[in-house]
Design a protein around this motif. Structure first.
Motif, PDB file in Angstrom:
ATOM      1  N   ASP A  29       0.815  -1.005  -0.179  1.00 45.79           N
ATOM      2  CA  ASP A  29      -0.058   0.066   0.111  1.00 45.79           C
ATOM      3  C   ASP A  29       0.828   1.307   0.025  1.00 45.79           C
ATOM      4  O   ASP A  29       1.933   1.547   0.441  1.00 45.79           O
ATOM      5  CB  ASP A  29      -0.758   0.246   1.275  1.00 45.79           C
ATOM      6  CG  ASP A  29      -2.064  -1.244   1.116  1.00 45.79           C
ATOM      7  OD1 ASP A  29      -2.159  -1.591   0.035  1.00 45.79           O
ATOM      8  OD2 ASP A  29      -2.645  -1.246   2.249  1.00 45.79           O
ATOM      9  N   GLN A  30       0.235   2.284  -0.497  1.00 44.42           N
ATOM     10  CA  GLN A  30       1.084   3.576  -0.611  1.00 44.42           C
ATOM     11  C   GLN A  30       0.431   4.505   0.456  1.00 44.42           C
ATOM     12  O   GLN A  30      -0.880   4.627   0.529  1.00 44.42           O
ATOM     13  CB  GLN A  30       1.036   4.194  -1.955  1.00 44.42           C
ATOM     14  CG  GLN A  30       1.526   5.570  -2.123  1.00 44.42           C
ATOM     15  CD  GLN A  30       1.110   6.480  -3.319  1.00 44.42           C
ATOM     16  OE1 GLN A  30       0.910   5.699  -4.494  1.00 44.42           O
ATOM     17  NE2 GLN A  30       0.951   7.527  -3.389  1.00 44.42           N
ATOM     18  N   LEU A  47      -3.471   4.147  -0.425  1.00 46.59           N
ATOM     19  CA  LEU A  47      -3.883   3.603  -1.771  1.00 46.59           C
ATOM     20  C   LEU A  47      -3.691   2.206  -1.457  1.00 46.59           C
ATOM     21  O   LEU A  47      -2.654   1.923  -1.311  1.00 46.59           O
ATOM     22  CB  LEU A  47      -3.163   3.899  -2.944  1.00 46.59           C
ATOM     23  CG  LEU A  47      -3.434   3.226  -4.328  1.00 46.59           C
ATOM     24  CD1 LEU A  47      -4.853   3.494  -4.636  1.00 46.59           C
ATOM     25  CD2 LEU A  47      -2.365   3.782  -5.380  1.00 46.59           C
ATOM     26  N   ARG A  49      -4.038  -1.769  -2.188  1.00 47.87           N
ATOM     27  CA  ARG A  49      -3.885  -2.659  -3.553  1.00 47.87           C
ATOM     28  C   ARG A  49      -4.057  -4.080  -3.366  1.00 47.87           C
ATOM     29  O   ARG A  49      -4.129  -4.821  -4.355  1.00 47.87           O
ATOM     30  CB  ARG A  49      -2.384  -2.467  -3.923  1.00 47.87           C
ATOM     31  CG  ARG A  49      -1.979  -1.195  -4.417  1.00 47.87           C
ATOM     32  CD  ARG A  49      -0.608  -0.912  -4.940  1.00 47.87           C
ATOM     33  NE  ARG A  49      -0.300   0.229  -5.453  1.00 47.87           N
ATOM     34  CZ  ARG A  49       0.541   1.401  -5.167  1.00 47.87           C
ATOM     35  NH1 ARG A  49       1.170   0.708  -3.892  1.00 47.87           N
ATOM     36  NH2 ARG A  49       0.729   2.320  -5.582  1.00 47.87           N
ATOM     37  N   LEU A  53      -7.855  -1.656  -6.413  1.00 50.37           N
ATOM     38  CA  LEU A  53      -7.607  -0.313  -6.039  1.00 50.37           C
ATOM     39  C   LEU A  53      -8.499   0.350  -5.294  1.00 50.37           C
ATOM     40  O   LEU A  53      -9.739   0.776  -5.758  1.00 50.37           O
ATOM     41  CB  LEU A  53      -7.051   0.476  -7.281  1.00 50.37           C
ATOM     42  CG  LEU A  53      -5.830  -0.258  -7.882  1.00 50.37           C
ATOM     43  CD1 LEU A  53      -5.380   0.632  -9.094  1.00 50.37           C
ATOM     44  CD2 LEU A  53      -4.618  -0.132  -6.920  1.00 50.37           C
ATOM     45  N   THR A  55      -8.836   3.859  -2.519  1.00 48.29           N
ATOM     46  CA  THR A  55      -8.250   4.961  -1.953  1.00 48.29           C
ATOM     47  C   THR A  55      -8.898   5.391  -0.595  1.00 48.29           C
ATOM     48  O   THR A  55     -10.269   5.677  -0.795  1.00 48.29           O
ATOM     49  CB  THR A  55      -8.124   6.221  -2.855  1.00 48.29           C
ATOM     50  OG1 THR A  55      -7.326   5.610  -4.073  1.00 48.29           O
ATOM     51  CG2 THR A  55      -7.474   7.503  -2.253  1.00 48.29           C
ATOM     52  N   ASP A  80      -7.661   4.502  -7.929  1.00 49.80           N
ATOM     53  CA  ASP A  80      -6.429   5.227  -7.659  1.00 49.80           C
ATOM     54  C   ASP A  80      -6.785   6.738  -7.840  1.00 49.80           C
ATOM     55  O   ASP A  80      -6.780   7.101  -8.786  1.00 49.80           O
ATOM     56  CB  ASP A  80      -5.115   4.729  -8.609  1.00 49.80           C
ATOM     57  CG  ASP A  80      -4.101   5.623  -8.028  1.00 49.80           C
ATOM     58  OD1 ASP A  80      -4.203   6.662  -7.580  1.00 49.80           O
ATOM     59  OD2 ASP A  80      -3.006   5.385  -8.473  1.00 49.80           O
ATOM     60  N   VAL A  82      -5.716   9.094  -5.584  1.00 45.22           N
ATOM     61  CA  VAL A  82      -4.855   9.851  -4.564  1.00 45.22           C
ATOM     62  C   VAL A  82      -4.882  11.291  -4.706  1.00 45.22           C
ATOM     63  O   VAL A  82      -5.028  12.146  -3.578  1.00 45.22           O
ATOM     64  CB  VAL A  82      -3.454   9.247  -4.519  1.00 45.22           C
ATOM     65  CG1 VAL A  82      -2.483   9.959  -3.758  1.00 45.22           C
ATOM     66  CG2 VAL A  82      -3.431   7.905  -4.199  1.00 45.22           C
TER      67      VAL A  82
END
Length: 93
Positions: A29-30, A47, A49, A53, A55, A80, A82
């Motif tokens: 993950d981000q 984000l 995953r 995806l 957010t 996504d 973000v």
């Protein structure tokens, strides 16, 4: 276990806060901090995953005297998104 993250927000939150990543993120993950921290509170855009995806925008508050914190899920966006989430969250910061 590997996390793909941006640096977490400045004190009281920092990259050594494993509990924080464990609460709001999974491997791959981000994580992106949004706006300034307010004492023991901070906003993060994640984000995810692992199951497609997604957010998410989270407010995290450290609990004094505890090893973890309170997490509030503020918004969920499919895919996504973000950039959109950061813009939205900056209005909350």
């Amino acid at each position: 276990m590997m996390f793909v993250t941006a640096p977490l927000a400045p004190a009281p939150f920092h990259p050594g806060d494993e509990w924080l990543r464990d609460l709001i993120a999974a491997p791959g993950d981000q994580v992106q901090p949004v706006g300034p921290t307010e004492g023991d509170r901070a906003l993060f855009v994640v984000l995810h995953r692992s199951r497609g995806l997604w957010t998410h925008i989270y407010r995290v508050q450290r609990q004094p005297g505890r090893s973890g914190g309170l997490v509030a899920l503020l918004r969920v966006l499919e895919g996504d998104q973000v950039e959109q989430a950061v813009c939205w969250a900056n209005g909350m910061a």
